[in-house]
Design a protein around this motif. Structure first.
Motif: not given
Length: 320
Positions: A91-106, A136-142
Motif C-alpha cells: 500500500d503506497i497510498d501514503i496519505c490515505g492507507p486503507s489497506i490495513p482496515k480492508i485486510m483486517g490488520l488494523e 500510532s493511531s489510524p486517525d493520524d494524518a500523514v
C-alpha cells in the motif's frame, strides 16, 4: 498533491527532469537520474531485491472513491486462494492507507528482522505492507511533501523482506502524482508487468482515467486493462438491475474501444463488499456465488493470463 504537468516530457525522455515543465516537480531529481545525471543507487538495489518477485502489478485510478483499494485487496485475496501462490500487497497510498482496515490488520505493527522489515501476514501466503502499520493511531494524518513520500516508497521496495513472491500488487493513491512516478522509476529496472486501472461508469470518473492511461503511455508502463467498478446494482430480491452511476458517455467499454485498451470486466455494486471491507474480511467467502464475485474471478483470471504471457515474452527475449 502535486500533479504531473500536462506537458510532462515523460520519464524516459532526454528532457526528463530538465524541461521547463519539470521545474518545481517533486520528482525532478528522480526523473533526471534517467537522463544523464548520476542514477539513484536505490534503483539497482531495488532491482536486486525484486529478483525474488515474479510479477509486479500496479493498481491505479484517476479519481478517488472508485474502489481501487477494494479491488487491490480482493485481487490479493483471489490470487492467494491458491495455497501454492505467494502474494504480497504493498500500500503506497501514503496519505490515505486503507489497506490495513480492508485486510483486517488494523493495529498491527511492522517488525524488523535481520533481512529488513517483515510484512504483516493475513495468511501464510499473503503478506501486506502499509504506512498504516507505522502510525500510532489510524486517525493520524500523514502530512508529508513529495520527497518524504518518495523516501518511504523507496524504503518499502528496498527494505521489506518479501521473500519468494509470485505476485506483488501495489495499491497506489488516486491520480498521476509523485508516488506514481516514484514507484514506476524505482521498479523500471525490475520490470513491471503492467497496470490495472479502476474506474466507475460515469463520465466524471472516465475523464480522469483517460489522464491515467496517458500517464501510463508516457512512462512506458504497460496497461493490463481497465476494470469498471460499481457497474450497476442487481437487487438481491427481485434481481432487477439498476444503474446507480449511469454510463452517460458509453462507460468504460466505449472509452476502452476509443483508446485501444482492454476492458477486463465490470464489477456490479454489492452492499456486502463494503460491509466485508469494514470487517476486514474477504467478500469471496461470504458471497461465493454473487455476480460481483463471479466478475472478480473472471477479471483475476485475465490478469493472470496477461502476466503469464508477459513472463513468456521476457523469457524468450532473454534466451534470444
Amino acid at each position: 498533491m502535486e500533479e504531473v504537468p500536462h506537458d510532462c516530457p515523460g520519464a524516459d525522455s532526454a528532457q526528463a527532469g530538465r524541461g521547463a515543465s519539470c521545474q518545481g516537480c517533486p520528482n525532478q531529481r528522480l526523473c533526471a537520474s534517467g537522463a544523464g545525471a548520476a542514477p539513484d543507487p536505490a534503483i539497482e538495489e531495488i532491482k536486486e531485491k525484486m529478483k525474488t518477485v515474479k510479477h509486479k502489478i500496479l493498481v491505479l485510478s484517476g479519481k478517488g472513491g472508485v474502489g481501487k483499494s477494494t479491488f487491490s485487496a480482493h485481487l490479493a485475496h483471489g490470487l492467494a486462494e491458491d495455497e501454492n501462490t505467494q502474494i504480497a500487497l504493498l500500500d503506497i497510498d501514503i496519505c490515505g492507507p486503507s489497506i490495513p482496515k480492508i485486510m483486517g490488520l488494523e493495529g498491527e505493527q511492522v517488525h524488523q528482522s535481520g533481512s529488513g522489515w517483515s510484512p504483516v501476514y493475513v495468511e501464510d501466503n499473503l503478506g501486506v505492507m502499509s504506512v498504516g502499520f507505522l502510525l500510532s493511531s489510524p486517525d493520524d494524518a500523514v502530512i508529508w511533501r513529495g520527497p518524504k513520500k518518495n523516501g518511504m516508497i523507496k524504503q518499502f521496495l528496498r527494505d521489506v523482506d518479501w521473500g519468494e513472491v509470485d505476485y506483488l500488487i501495489v495499491d497506489t493513491p488516486p491520480g498521476t502524482s509523485d508516488e506514481h512516478l516514484s514507484v514506476v522509476q524505482y521498479l523500471a529496472a525490475a520490470h513491471i508487468d503492467g497496470a490495472v486501472i479502476i474506474t466507475t461508469p460515469q463520465e466524471v470518473s472516465l475523464q480522469d482515467v483517460r489522464k491515467e492511461i496517458n500517464f501510463c503511455r508516457k512512462v512506458k508502463l504497460p496497461i493490463i486493462g481497465v476494470v469498471e467498478n460499481m457497474s450497476g446494482f442487481i437487487c438481491p430480491k427481485c434481481k432487477k438491475e439498476s444503474q446507480i452511476f449511469p454510463p452517460t458517455t458509453g462507460g468504460a467499454e466505449l472509452m476502452c474501444q476509443d483508446l485501444e485498451v482492454p476492458l477486463l470486466g465490470r464489477v456490479p455494486l454489492d452492499p456486502l463488499i463494503g460491509k466485508n471491507c469494514d470487517k476486514g474480511q474477504s467478500f469471496f467467502i461470504d458471497a461465493p456465488d454473487s455476480p460481483a464475485t463471479l466478475a472478480y474471478r473472471s477479471i483475476i483470471q485475465r490478469i493472470q493470463e496477461f502476466c503469464n504471457l508477459h513472463q513468456s515474452k521476457e523469457e524468450n527475449l532473454i534466451s534470444s
